[in-house]
Design a protein around this motif. Structure first.
Motif: not given
Length: 612
Positions: A113-131
């Motif tokens: 879950t991503g929260e913006w600087l003011d605690g609101s939800a961002p407009d869009t969100f991108a996630v990448s991951w690596v073990r």
């Protein structure tokens, strides 16, 4: 490494390459392209060296698939990708339409879950991951709003994330992070807390506004290759406010960090900055460190006009051996003529290439002029002058440090082909070269009177196996009416040279480079006598040859008549004096030269420079 393959194929395809050469490249998964139109309508240009040209006035989220292909999504379309309106593979610019397999139906066990600087939800969100400690990675995963769900096997992972606000504006804001999580048997809840974010950038001595930015955030496992690991990029022209959440407790098993490249200029265009910074261990320490002018390299740039007032757009490429660039960073449009002070990150193995392009119509793939300089690694506190648009114009073969293609006349062993791409309206003064890309004209390669290949655009490629040893003749000619200069309306050249399929891949061709005194903003004063300096010049990397003969002719009526000019030659260089008439508008030039092995060249340029 840069994504070069498709760019290389594009160069050869545009040069009329025989299909057998392109087909011999088993790695090339798609037909060659020099531009890709995204499903959202934006056009992404792909340069010969694999660098991307993104449309100005936009912000883009950039990721990589498992093959290392770049996926370029406009930030204002991320929500449509997340909703399924667009397929992510439609934004693959290296292998359009491929690169992503349908995900297996696995129950998600990680909620991010991503929260913006003011605690609101961002407009869009991108996630990448690596073990952690491996090359097993995934993403990018794009979602609308602030919640992404992942299905991960038990283990430790690095999550690379970017949140966006204001994607409908040209200067979308971004919050980046890298954090480590542990996945076990139970579901995992991860918070990307924007309230902890701090600004990312440079604290400069002077006020400056961002013209373009390239922020790459990554975590790579040991021995990673292209496409492995977790990687996200935010590339924008002009950009927006950038923030990052300071990283804590990241495993040292991975190479994790960020690279920031940013171009800035003053509002009055009196000075500019092009800066590079690499941060290791994630986002750690001061993310907006002070950068003092005295610790940078300074170039006093003098921008001449090429016979008429106008403008062009300046760009710089910062090459690092471990973190190569995939895009030139812009420092904005520059008026011609003008001057400005430019500051660059010094040392640190960062080598600088500089270029500018003139306005053109038709987008990527249409004819345009690129002006090249190269300064390499710069020293802190160093000061140098750099003059741009240095007429006279003439035919050139020095590719000015460009490494893709490796030379303008070359046996390109990596492509199993021969490539010929002379620069028809170039400059040889002050370390400058001018490349006319996608230039209409005629270029022909022949041997013993038989035409082996030809093309209607300057640039020619063919299978190396199809050309036996012996003397080759390469003829090229181009006419143009450029909107940015009245100079260089026609150039023609012919080379004869010995070809050895087993010899040096940089072929033994030459031109006569020349400099003429008193040329400013593309013109010299009529009624004066110019000092002329000539040089028999070969391609960098070619077997050295000695000049055996050289001639120089001039025309003041656009090539209708020619007059010989006496030269004083000493080996590979010569000098001359040229009296300019008061009633002529332009000087055109023609040269011949031969080396001791019998290789020859004849080249001419109509309206090489003006006479005022």
């Amino acid at each position: 490494m840069r994504r070069r393959l498709i760019g290389a194929v594009a160069v050869l395809a545009g040069a009329g390459l025989a299909p057998g050469v392109a087909g011999a490249q088993a790695e090339a998964p798609v037909e060659a392209a020099d531009e890709v139109v995204l499903p959202t309508g934006e056009t992404v240009g792909i340069a010969a060296d694999g660098t991307l040209a993104l449309p100005e006035g936009g912000a883009f989220s950039v990721g990589k698939d498992a093959d290392g292909d770049r996926v370029v999504v406009p930030v204002d379309a991320v929500d449509e990708v997340a909703s399924g309106e667009y397929d992510l593979e439609e934004f693959n610019v290296d292998s359009p339409g491929s690169g992503f397999e349908a995900a297996a139906e696995v129950e998600p066990n990680v909620t991010v879950t991503g929260e913006w600087l003011d605690g609101s939800a961002p407009d869009t969100f991108a996630v990448s991951w690596v073990r952690v400690g491996s090359t097993e990675g995934g993403g990018p995963e794009f979602v609308e709003g602030g919640t992404a769900e992942l299905a991960l096997e038990p283990g430790r992972y690095h999550l690379v994330t970017m949140m966006y606000k204001g994607p409908e504006e040209n200067d979308s804001d971004v919050v980046s992070s890298v954090q480590e999580i542990r996945v076990g048997e139970n579901p995992v809840e991860v918070l990307v807390d924007g309230a902890k974010a701090v600004p990312v950038g440079f604290d400069l001595d002077r006020e400056a506004e961002t013209e373009s930015v390239m922020l790459d955030v990554f975590s790579y496992g040991p021995g990673h290759e292209e496409g492995d690991g977790a990687w996200l990029g935010f590339w924008a022209l002009p950009g927006g406010d950038m923030y990052a959440i300071p990283s804590v407790r990241l495993s040292a098993a991975n190479d994790v960090g960020y690279v920031l490249r940013e171009g800035l200029t003053s509002t009055d265009d009196a000075y500019g900055y092009n800066l590079f910074r690499h941060g290791s261990g994630g986002f750690r320490g001061d993310l907006t460190p002070p950068v003092e002018d005295e610790d940078l390299a300074r170039i006093e740039a003098h921008y001449q006009a090429l016979g008429t007032k106008g403008s062009f757009t300046r760009q710089d490429l910062s090459e690092h051996p471990d973190y190569p660039a995939s895009m030139y960073i812009s420092t904005g449009e520059v008026a011609l003529p003008s001057s400005r002070t430019e500051f660059y990150t010094a040392g640190g193995d960062v080598a600088w290439e500089h270029r500018a392009y003139f306005p053109y119509e038709g987008g990527p793939g249409s004819a345009w002029d690129l002006v090249h300089h190269r300064s390499g690694v710069l020293d802190a506190g160093s000061v140098q002058d750099m003059s741009w648009n240095n007429a006279p114009l003439s035919v050139g073969i020095d590719n000015n440090g460009q490494d893709w293609p490796p030379a303008t006349f070359v046996r390109w062993d990596a492509m199993e082909g021969l490539y010929f791409g002379p620069w028809m309206f170039s400059s040889s003064t002050g370390g400058e070269g001018i490349q006319s890309e996608y230039l209409p004209g005629k270029i022909t390669l022949s041997q013993n009177g038989e035409v082996l290949a030809e093309n209607s655009e300057i640039g020619l490629g063919l299978e190396a196996a199809a050309v036996p040893a012996g003397e080759l003749t390469l003829a090229a000619s181009a006419d143009r009416n450029a909107s940015w200069t009245p100079l260089g309306t026609r150039s023609a050249a012919e080379w004869t040279f010995d070809y050895d399929p087993q010899g040096n891949p940089v072929l033994p061709v030459s031109v006569v480079e020349f400099a003429a005194s008193g040329v400013v903003n593309g013109s010299a004063q009529g009624g004066t006598v110019q000092e002329i300096a000539l040089e028999f010049a070969q391609q960098p990397g070619a077997d050295q040859q000695v000049c055996a003969a050289m001639t120089f002719e001039v025309s003041f009526d656009d090539g209708a008549t020619w007059a010989p000019v006496a030269i004083d030659r000493d080996g590979n260089t010569a000098t001359a004096q040229l009296a300019l008439p008061e009633d002529a508008a332009y000087a055109s030039v023609r040269f011949t030269a031969a080396d001791e092995n019998g290789n020859t060249v004849t080249h001419e340029t109509i309206r090489s420079y003006g006479i005022a």
